[in-house]
Structure formats: structure tokens, C-alpha cells
Design a protein around this motif. Structure first.
Motif, PDB file in Angstrom:
ATOM      1  N   ASP A  98       0.880  -1.168   0.000  1.00  0.00           N
ATOM      2  CA  ASP A  98       0.000   0.000   0.000  1.00  0.00           C
ATOM      3  C   ASP A  98       0.917   1.217   0.000  1.00  0.00           C
ATOM      4  O   ASP A  98       1.408   1.644   1.029  1.00  0.00           O
ATOM      5  CB  ASP A  98      -0.902   0.005   1.234  1.00  0.00           C
ATOM      6  CG  ASP A  98      -1.799   1.239   1.302  1.00  0.00           C
ATOM      7  OD1 ASP A  98      -1.760   2.045   0.351  1.00  0.00           O
ATOM      8  OD2 ASP A  98      -2.521   1.398   2.293  1.00  0.00           O
ATOM      9  N   VAL A  99       1.150   1.771  -1.205  1.00  0.00           N
ATOM     10  CA  VAL A  99       2.099   2.878  -1.331  1.00  0.00           C
ATOM     11  C   VAL A  99       1.448   4.227  -1.069  1.00  0.00           C
ATOM     12  O   VAL A  99       2.103   5.260  -1.126  1.00  0.00           O
ATOM     13  CB  VAL A  99       2.750   2.878  -2.728  1.00  0.00           C
ATOM     14  CG1 VAL A  99       3.609   1.649  -2.901  1.00  0.00           C
ATOM     15  CG2 VAL A  99       1.684   2.939  -3.829  1.00  0.00           C
ATOM     16  N   GLY A 100       0.151   4.230  -0.803  1.00  0.00           N
ATOM     17  CA  GLY A 100      -0.547   5.470  -0.496  1.00  0.00           C
ATOM     18  C   GLY A 100      -1.171   5.409   0.870  1.00  0.00           C
ATOM     19  O   GLY A 100      -0.632   4.818   1.797  1.00  0.00           O
ATOM     20  N   GLU A 101      -2.333   5.973   0.999  1.00  0.00           N
ATOM     21  CA  GLU A 101      -3.052   5.987   2.274  1.00  0.00           C
ATOM     22  C   GLU A 101      -4.345   5.199   2.102  1.00  0.00           C
ATOM     23  O   GLU A 101      -5.353   5.728   1.664  1.00  0.00           O
ATOM     24  CB  GLU A 101      -3.347   7.426   2.703  1.00  0.00           C
ATOM     25  CG  GLU A 101      -2.088   8.247   2.959  1.00  0.00           C
ATOM     26  CD  GLU A 101      -2.410   9.676   3.343  1.00  0.00           C
ATOM     27  OE1 GLU A 101      -3.592  10.058   3.258  1.00  0.00           O
ATOM     28  OE2 GLU A 101      -1.496  10.399   3.731  1.00  0.00           O
ATOM     29  N   GLY A 102      -4.287   3.904   2.409  1.00  0.00           N
ATOM     30  CA  GLY A 102      -5.486   3.085   2.323  1.00  0.00           C
ATOM     31  C   GLY A 102      -5.860   2.670   0.921  1.00  0.00           C
ATOM     32  O   GLY A 102      -7.005   2.293   0.674  1.00  0.00           O
ATOM     33  N   LEU A 103      -4.911   2.694  -0.046  1.00  0.00           N
ATOM     34  CA  LEU A 103      -5.215   2.256  -1.400  1.00  0.00           C
ATOM     35  C   LEU A 103      -5.412   0.749  -1.423  1.00  0.00           C
ATOM     36  O   LEU A 103      -4.812   0.006  -0.657  1.00  0.00           O
ATOM     37  CB  LEU A 103      -4.087   2.654  -2.348  1.00  0.00           C
ATOM     38  CG  LEU A 103      -3.824   4.159  -2.461  1.00  0.00           C
ATOM     39  CD1 LEU A 103      -2.613   4.424  -3.343  1.00  0.00           C
ATOM     40  CD2 LEU A 103      -5.052   4.863  -3.033  1.00  0.00           C
ATOM     41  N   THR A 104      -6.264   0.277  -2.319  1.00  0.00           N
ATOM     42  CA  THR A 104      -6.599  -1.145  -2.358  1.00  0.00           C
ATOM     43  C   THR A 104      -6.025  -1.871  -3.565  1.00  0.00           C
ATOM     44  O   THR A 104      -5.998  -3.099  -3.582  1.00  0.00           O
ATOM     45  CB  THR A 104      -8.126  -1.330  -2.363  1.00  0.00           C
ATOM     46  OG1 THR A 104      -8.682  -0.679  -3.524  1.00  0.00           O
ATOM     47  CG2 THR A 104      -8.741  -0.725  -1.102  1.00  0.00           C
ATOM     48  N   GLU A 105      -5.559  -1.141  -4.585  1.00  0.00           N
ATOM     49  CA  GLU A 105      -5.061  -1.798  -5.779  1.00  0.00           C
ATOM     50  C   GLU A 105      -4.089  -0.882  -6.511  1.00  0.00           C
ATOM     51  O   GLU A 105      -4.021   0.317  -6.250  1.00  0.00           O
ATOM     52  CB  GLU A 105      -6.222  -2.181  -6.713  1.00  0.00           C
ATOM     53  CG  GLU A 105      -6.994  -0.983  -7.240  1.00  0.00           C
ATOM     54  CD  GLU A 105      -8.176  -1.371  -8.110  1.00  0.00           C
ATOM     55  OE1 GLU A 105      -8.583  -2.540  -8.063  1.00  0.00           O
ATOM     56  OE2 GLU A 105      -8.679  -0.495  -8.844  1.00  0.00           O
ATOM     57  N   ALA A 106      -3.335  -1.473  -7.429  1.00  0.00           N
ATOM     58  CA  ALA A 106      -2.408  -0.694  -8.258  1.00  0.00           C
ATOM     59  C   ALA A 106      -2.219  -1.442  -9.574  1.00  0.00           C
ATOM     60  O   ALA A 106      -2.279  -2.676  -9.624  1.00  0.00           O
ATOM     61  CB  ALA A 106      -1.070  -0.491  -7.556  1.00  0.00           C
ATOM     62  N   GLU A 107      -1.980  -0.694 -10.635  1.00  0.00           N
ATOM     63  CA  GLU A 107      -1.743  -1.286 -11.951  1.00  0.00           C
ATOM     64  C   GLU A 107      -0.252  -1.362 -12.225  1.00  0.00           C
ATOM     65  O   GLU A 107       0.484  -0.396 -11.998  1.00  0.00           O
ATOM     66  CB  GLU A 107      -2.416  -0.448 -13.045  1.00  0.00           C
ATOM     67  CG  GLU A 107      -2.149  -0.978 -14.452  1.00  0.00           C
ATOM     68  CD  GLU A 107      -2.611  -0.032 -15.535  1.00  0.00           C
ATOM     69  OE1 GLU A 107      -2.326  -0.307 -16.720  1.00  0.00           O
ATOM     70  OE2 GLU A 107      -3.236   0.990 -15.207  1.00  0.00           O
ATOM     71  N   ILE A 108       0.209  -2.508 -12.696  1.00  0.00           N
ATOM     72  CA  ILE A 108       1.623  -2.663 -13.046  1.00  0.00           C
ATOM     73  C   ILE A 108       1.841  -2.005 -14.410  1.00  0.00           C
ATOM     74  O   ILE A 108       1.320  -2.473 -15.421  1.00  0.00           O
ATOM     75  CB  ILE A 108       2.026  -4.145 -13.085  1.00  0.00           C
ATOM     76  CG1 ILE A 108       1.864  -4.777 -11.687  1.00  0.00           C
ATOM     77  CG2 ILE A 108       3.462  -4.295 -13.573  1.00  0.00           C
ATOM     78  CD1 ILE A 108       2.135  -6.257 -11.645  1.00  0.00           C
ATOM     79  N   LEU A 109       2.611  -0.917 -14.414  1.00  0.00           N
ATOM     80  CA  LEU A 109       2.871  -0.198 -15.665  1.00  0.00           C
ATOM     81  C   LEU A 109       4.036  -0.799 -16.433  1.00  0.00           C
ATOM     82  O   LEU A 109       3.972  -0.948 -17.648  1.00  0.00           O
ATOM     83  CB  LEU A 109       3.168   1.274 -15.362  1.00  0.00           C
ATOM     84  CG  LEU A 109       2.033   2.109 -14.763  1.00  0.00           C
ATOM     85  CD1 LEU A 109       2.524   3.526 -14.503  1.00  0.00           C
ATOM     86  CD2 LEU A 109       0.823   2.136 -15.699  1.00  0.00           C
ATOM     87  N   LYS A 110       5.111  -1.148 -15.719  1.00  0.00           N
ATOM     88  CA  LYS A 110       6.315  -1.617 -16.411  1.00  0.00           C
ATOM     89  C   LYS A 110       7.160  -2.465 -15.479  1.00  0.00           C
ATOM     90  O   LYS A 110       7.349  -2.121 -14.319  1.00  0.00           O
ATOM     91  CB  LYS A 110       7.144  -0.413 -16.895  1.00  0.00           C
ATOM     92  CG  LYS A 110       8.384  -0.785 -17.695  1.00  0.00           C
ATOM     93  CD  LYS A 110       9.084   0.454 -18.195  1.00  0.00           C
ATOM     94  CE  LYS A 110      10.324   0.098 -19.009  1.00  0.00           C
ATOM     95  NZ  LYS A 110       9.993  -0.672 -20.223  1.00  0.00           N
ATOM     96  N   TRP A 111       7.646  -3.587 -16.004  1.00  0.00           N
ATOM     97  CA  TRP A 111       8.616  -4.414 -15.297  1.00  0.00           C
ATOM     98  C   TRP A 111      10.013  -4.030 -15.763  1.00  0.00           C
ATOM     99  O   TRP A 111      10.261  -3.909 -16.968  1.00  0.00           O
ATOM    100  CB  TRP A 111       8.391  -5.894 -15.562  1.00  0.00           C
ATOM    101  CG  TRP A 111       7.273  -6.515 -14.788  1.00  0.00           C
ATOM    102  CD1 TRP A 111       6.070  -6.939 -15.267  1.00  0.00           C
ATOM    103  CD2 TRP A 111       7.263  -6.809 -13.383  1.00  0.00           C
ATOM    104  NE1 TRP A 111       5.300  -7.456 -14.254  1.00  0.00           N
ATOM    105  CE2 TRP A 111       6.007  -7.396 -13.080  1.00  0.00           C
ATOM    106  CE3 TRP A 111       8.175  -6.625 -12.353  1.00  0.00           C
ATOM    107  CZ2 TRP A 111       5.657  -7.791 -11.801  1.00  0.00           C
ATOM    108  CZ3 TRP A 111       7.827  -7.021 -11.074  1.00  0.00           C
ATOM    109  CH2 TRP A 111       6.583  -7.607 -10.803  1.00  0.00           C
TER     110      TRP A 111
END
Length: 490
Positions: free
Chosen positions: A18-31
Motif C-alpha cells: 500500500d504505497v498510499g493511504e489506504g489504497l486497495t489496488e495498483a496497476e503494473i505499468l512496467k517491469w
């Protein structure tokens, strides 16, 4: 057989944080890495986009990348394993990690296990029950094992995606034939599919149980879902919504669908849309306008550009608008407040975190300058320039966008005179700064060409009544008309 503690620690799993404050998901942009690549503690392995910003994620382990669990463009829930690392690659080939291997008792001396393929285990399923049973084998002559290089075995382990090879045993068929060994089934007959594929099927109205899987280990892929959706779209009754593509246009008509593009709403743009809708229908907005002669302010901008104390800093009209806003807030501190719905309280703030709306390729974001009211003009210019540059690079952190109290949106850079800005959720006021243009203006009793702009102030009418909002806007305009008030009022 249960892996030893040492073996269990060899393959380390890194979960989506959780890189924010209470975020539940994130999209992988680039490996930035692939299976087999060597990584070190602190190395950035991927870039993800949350509802607030794009963020680079460092890996906390040393070792070799074992597996990437999701591809680019996939939205992953916080807490889901996205990459695993072999922290002891020098130990040679290893068995399937304990997380992937089915749990079973050790074979007795009288029996041996049939060769088993690697079984897929998806989030929320656990391991499927084995469809084969152990049986006793007649003693067989020892057959020398085929030599296999350590590098080939390690590469096979790193890939970790081989499809199980069927085993044909020349023995009589038992009286009660067992079911044919097929791809592993999900627990309780539930089809195997990763969460993003399951969500896609739900969005398209496709029942996963009706799809024949083509992926490794019997996993349903995105292509399988799209293939199943195509005939469903063709068979949809007239007037029913078609999830994939509309039917061909009638002869002589214009096929508008072929000239349309559909882009999923996600990440920053999705969060912005949700926040603006929530703000518009939660806080009662009032917007007031004022047109002001800013000729003196524009002259001061040119003078400051030549000032040695401002050397190397970005000096523009927005800088002085921000300073005028801060001076006016100091004269009317009741504006700098927030409405606490849960406690039915007004929270007055003795600090100003000044947000600056910035347009980026991923959507509108509003990072803010912390404690902007205490900054000198050179400090404000430095932080404002850094804030805008970071936003344009897409590197703004979630922390930089949290805790704002008031905001400025500079619509004038697009040649727009003004607008009716919508409040950021939790904030009390937002100021729109319009384009500065030469216009005929009455100055000292004569009509002259003067540099004029229009300001628009939207505010939360629960906190700020018309009188207070009008005084604040009038003071901002007064400072911009006669910038020496930055000294006398500041």
C-alpha cells in the motif's frame, strides 16, 4: 513432503504494498526485470500506478528473479504476491517451492509415488485434490539417470511454467477405471482463472464454467474469455447490451463503432473522476468572479526575473498569484478549514498546504506545498518549480498529494479566461487563475490598454458564507492590482 525451514526461506515473495493511504489496488505499468535477472536489495523492479500517482517499487531481497506473477497492464490488489526471488541461487536446482507443492505424507518403503506434474495454485483456491492414487510397484532394474546440467535445471526451475507431461503406464485397466487425469480442477469445481481474468469475464457477462481453458495447468486465459465473448455478442437479442462489439452496420449506414476508441478508466483518472463527483454532490459549491488589472504585477514579475535573490528560480505570474492567495488567507484564516461530517465539526487549520492542479498524461493531479504560508518568496518559487517538474515527469508521490487545504488551478495557461472549479475533497476553497490579456481599461480616468485577468473562487458554503468568500477574493485581487500590498499586508 514439507520443505525444511531453510528451503522455505530460499524463495522470497514480494507483495503489492500500500504505497498510499489506504489504497486497495495498483496497476503494473512496467517491469524492469525478468525471470533469471539478478537483483539486489533496494533495486527498483517495477513501476505501478495507484489511484494517486505512478510509483517505483524496490525489491527488499538479494538474489535471482524466480517468477513474475502478473504482466504489464494488470491491476493487482494490495497484498497480492507480484514477484518471487530465489535468494540462494548458488545452491543449485531446487524442488518446486512449498507454496506451489501439494501437501502429502511421505511414501512408505513398500510404495513409491507416481510422477506428478506441477499443480497450479491460484489466489483463493489452495491446492486441488490429486486425481491419482499411489500404488505399489514391482521392483524394477535400476536405470542410470540421464545427466542434466545444473544450468539447464536451474533455468527450468526459474521458468517454472512447464506443462505436465502425461505418464503412460503399461498396466491392466482396473475394474473401476479412474477418471482421466486432466488439468487440475479448482477447489469445489470452480474454474481456474487469475483475478484479472475473472474480473474480465464478470464485466463481459461470461460464465467461466462454460469456457474450455487453454492456459498452462488448465488455467483460463484472457484470450479464452474474449473467444467466448465473441459468439455471445453475435447471439445477443435485439436491444440487449453487447459487451464486446456491436453488430455490423446496415448497408448504406455509417459504422460509427469502427471510428470509436474505448479506453478503460483507471488509475489517476479514475480516482480524479470519483473524487470530483463526490465533491460536487457533497459540498455545496459557491463560485464568485472578479476581473482585475494586473499590469503592476506583470511588471513585478519581469523585475523579479532580474533579481539576484531569484536567480535560477522559476518566476511567473502564478508565483505571485500563490503569494497573494496566502496573504489573503492570513487576513481571513476562517477560510482555511475543513468540514468533519462524522463529528459534525468545523476543523480550523493553522497551516496552509497549498495545492497546485497539474495536468499530466495520466490525468489531473493536485500535489501541494506543505506549510506554504510560512515560505518566503524564493522558497515558494523553488518548491513550486520542483512540484510542477515532478508532476510532469509522473513522479509525484502519494504523500505529496495528501493533506491539501486550498488549491490554485491555472486555467490561463490554456488561454481560458476563467471557469467554475470544483473543490478537492476535504478542502475549503479553490482559486481559478485565468489568462492575462491586454484589454481596454479605465485607468486614472482614461481608457488605456491594460493587462487584465479574471479570477474565480469556489468555496464550501457550509464553512464559508458569501461575505467571507467575497472578502477573500477581493483581497486576492487587491494584492494583484497593487503588489506592494505583499509587503504592507504580509
Amino acid at each position: 513432503m514439507t520443505a525444511s525451514p531453510a528451503r522455505a526461506q530460499r524463495f522470497r515473495e514480494f507483495k503489492m504494498p500500500d504505497v498510499g493511504e489506504g489504497l486497495t489496488e495498483a496497476e503494473i505499468l512496467k517491469w524492469y526485470v525478468q525471470p533469471g535477472d539478478t537483483v539486489t536489495d533496494g533495486q527498483v523492479v517495477c513501476e505501478v500506478e495507484t489511484a494517486k500517482a505512478a510509483v517505483e517499487l524496490p525489491i527488499p531481497y538479494d538474489g535471482v528473479v524466480h517468477e513474475l506473477n502478473f504482466g504489464e497492464g494488470v491491476t493487482v490488489d494490495v497484498g497480492t504476491v507480484i514477484i518471487s526471488v530465489d535468494t540462494d541461487p548458488g545452491a543449485g536446482p531446487a524442488a518446486v517451492p512449498a507454496a506451489d507443492a501439494p501437501q502429502e505424507a511421505a511414501p512408505s518403503a513398500e510404495e513409491d509415488a507416481e510422477p506428478q506434474g506441477r499443480q497450479a495454485v491460484l489466489v483463493g483456491y489452495g491446492a486441488a485434490p490429486s486425481s491419482t492414487k499411489r500404488r505399489a510397484r514391482k521392483p524394477q532394474p535400476a536405470v542410470p539417470a540421464q545427466p542434466e546440467s545444473a544450468s539447464a535445471a536451474l533455468q527450468a526451475e526459474l521458468n517454472g511454467r512447464t506443462t505436465p507431461t502425461p505418464v503412460v503406464t503399461p498396466v491392466p485397466v482396473p475394474a473401476a477405471p479412474a477418471a482421466p487425469v486432466a488439468a487440475p480442477a479448482a477447489t469445489a469445481g470452480r474454474p481456474l482463472a487469475k483475478p484479472p481474468v475473472r474480473k474480465l469475464a464478470k464485466d463481459l457477462g461470461i460464465d467461466l464454467a462454460t469456457i474450455a481453458p487453454t492456459g498452462p495447468d488448465g488455467i483460463i486465459t484472457r484470450e479464452d474469455v474474449h473467444a467466448a465473448a465473441a459468439p455471445a455478442a453475435a447471439a445477443a437479442p435485439a436491444g440487449a447490451p453487447v459487451p464486446v462489439a456491436a453488430a455490423p452496420a446496415e448497408p448504406g449506414t455509417v459504422d460509427t463503432a469502427a471510428r470509436e476508441r474505448r479506453v478503460p478508466v483507471k488509475g489517476v483518472r479514475k480516482a480524479t473522476a470519483q473524487a470530483m463527483v463526490a465533491s460536487a454532490f457533497t459540498a455545496p459549491h459557491v463560485t464568485e468572479f472578479i476581473t482585475v488589472d494586473v499590469t503592476r504585477t506583470m511588471k513585478l514579475v519581469q523585475e523579479l526575473k532580474q533579481d539576484p535573490d531569484m536567480a535560477g528560480l522559476r518566476v511567473n505570474p502564478l508565483l505571485l498569484v500563490a503569494k497573494a492567495f496566502l496573504v489573503a488567507l492570513r487576513r481571513h484564516p476562517e477560510v482555511n478549514a475543513a468540514w468533519d461530517e462524522a463529528h459534525q465539526e468545523i476543523v480550523y487549520k493553522d497551516y496552509v498546504n497549498l495545492g497546485i492542479a497539474a495536468a499530466t498524461p495520466r490525468g489531473l493531479i493536485v500535489p501541494n506545498i506543505k506549510d506554504a504560508g510560512s515560505k518566503t518568496l524564493p522558497q515558494l518559487a523553488s518548491e513550486l518549480g520542483e512540484l510542477i517538474a515532478t508532476a510532469r515527469e509522473g513522479k509525484t508521490s502519494p504523500a505529496a498529494m495528501s493533506g491539501g487545504t486550498v488549491t490554485i488551478t491555472n486555467v490561463g495557461v490554456f488561454g481560458v479566461d476563467t471557469g467554475t472549479p470544483i473543490l478537492n475533497p476535504g478542502e475549503s476553497a479553490i482559486l481559478a487563475f485565468g489568462a492575462v490579456k491586454l484589454q481596454p481599461w479605465v485607468h486614472k480616468g482614461k481608457v488605456k490598454a491594460r493587462q487584465v485577468t479574471t479570477l474565480a473562487l469556489s468555496f464550501d458554503h457550509r464553512l464559508i458564507d458569501g461575505e467571507l468568500g467575497s472578502k477573500l477574493l477581493a483581497d486576492i485581487a487587491a494584492v494583484l492590482e497593487r503588489p506592494k500590498r505583499l509587503i504592507t499586508w504580509g
